[in-house]
Design an enzyme around this catalytic site. Structure first.
Site, PDB file in Angstrom:
ATOM      1  N   GLY A  97       0.111  -0.784   8.727  1.00 31.69           N
ATOM      2  CA  GLY A  97       1.410  -0.128   8.655  1.00 31.69           C
ATOM      3  C   GLY A  97       2.321  -0.488   9.799  1.00 31.69           C
TER       4      GLY A  97
ATOM      5  N   GLY B 247      -3.975  11.139   6.116  1.00 30.89           N
ATOM      6  CA  GLY B 247      -2.911  12.135   6.172  1.00 30.89           C
ATOM      7  C   GLY B 247      -1.709  11.742   6.996  1.00 30.89           C
TER       8      GLY B 247
ATOM      9  CG  HIS C 149      -1.921   1.063   1.271  1.00 32.43           C
ATOM     10  ND1 HIS C 149      -3.092   1.005   0.548  1.00 32.43           N
ATOM     11  CD2 HIS C 149      -1.952   2.244   1.954  1.00 32.43           C
ATOM     12  CE1 HIS C 149      -3.809   2.092   0.786  1.00 32.43           C
ATOM     13  NE2 HIS C 149      -3.132   2.862   1.629  1.00 32.43           N
TER      14      HIS C 149
ATOM     15  CG  ASP D  97      -0.661   5.673   2.529  1.00 33.89           C
ATOM     16  OD1 ASP D  97      -1.821   5.577   2.089  1.00 33.89           O
ATOM     17  OD2 ASP D  97      -0.252   5.017   3.509  1.00 33.89           O
TER      18      ASP D  97
ATOM     19  CG  ASP E  78      -5.448   3.095   4.926  1.00 28.06           C
ATOM     20  OD1 ASP E  78      -4.691   2.912   5.897  1.00 28.06           O
ATOM     21  OD2 ASP E  78      -5.149   3.824   3.962  1.00 28.06           O
TER      22      ASP E  78
END
Length: 246
Positions: A210, A159, A34, A36, A188
């Protein structure tokens, strides 16, 4: 039919050793990465752009077939799931497709014409997905979903990494799974061993994780645990697909 997919978020990795970090989690059972992408406008943070994706794709090819064709020693392979937290996502589709993205996930809140954006993404030869922020109602996805490859329900405010999971987002996941039983549904934000059960029960099958993966002493154990939790719930819902197919 769908299958359990764990997509470690490279935002939580050691960027000084990004290629090795990605190899480590792929070798621990992750099939997706993933990625970002933040522009400092749609969200306040700035992360990375297409040059990093291009470089990472050289270290992590799409498939073993691609590796064999290159004649190089086989390296770990992965699906690049690019989460575009950017304004005007339309202008980035071609660049990220060329860089090596396999899926382009745009935010519903960032575009005036989501259906045209989906068509543009697919015209560039990659998969299209749409994300919604915690404050966006899930029903905005209902008309768009038949054209999507995946829907993403944010379980934190987008963010920044390392935020706490928002369990009150699970009714959105449940609504999507009820209406679209064979669609990839991603969550997520704040996902780990402590929160995976709630997300899996709601119907999520693609899990972005993460810090829970990249900071684990044994990422294989964490990934295996989360996959099994998702697998159990998909099986109970009679929508578990063939996990040998990619």
């Amino acid at each position: 039919m769908v299958k359990p997919i764990i997509a470690p978020s490279i935002l939580a990795s050691d960027f000084a050793n990004l290629g090795c970090e990605c190899h480590r989690v792929i070798n621990s059972g992750a099939e997706w990465l993933h990625i970002d992408v933040m522009d400092g406008h749609f969200v306040p943070n700035i992360t990375l752009g297409q040059p990093i994706v291009t470089s990472l794709r050289r270290a992590v090819p799409r498939s073993q077939e691609e590796e064999k064709a290159s004649g190089e020693v086989a390296r770990p392979t992965a699906f690049f799931d690019c989460h575009m937290m950017v304004e005007e996502p339309e202008k980035w589709v071609a660049d990220f497709a060329k860089a090596g993205a396999d899926q382009f996930t745009f935010h519903y809140e960032a575009t005036k014409d989501p259906l045209s954006l989906v068509k543009l993404i697919k015209e560039n030869g990659i998969k299209a997905a749409c994300a919604i922020k915690p404050g966006t109602p899930v029903d905005v996805l209902f008309e768009l979903a038949p054209y999507l490859d995946m829907a993403l329900v944010m379980t934190v405010e987008p963010g920044f990494g390392g935020q706490k999971f928002m369990p009150d987002m699970m009714p959105k996941v449940e609504a999507l799974r009820t209406k679209f039983p064979h669609m990839n549904i991603q969550v997520d934000g704040g996902l780990g061993k402590e929160t995976i059960g709630v997300a899996a029960k709601a119907g999520a099958n693609v899990i972005v994780a993460g810090t829970s993966v990249f900071t684990a002493s044994d990422p294989h154990e964490v990934i295996s645990f989360m996959k099994e939790e998702v697998r159990k719930e998909l099986k109970a819902k009679h929508i578990l697909g063939d996990e040998t197919k990619h």
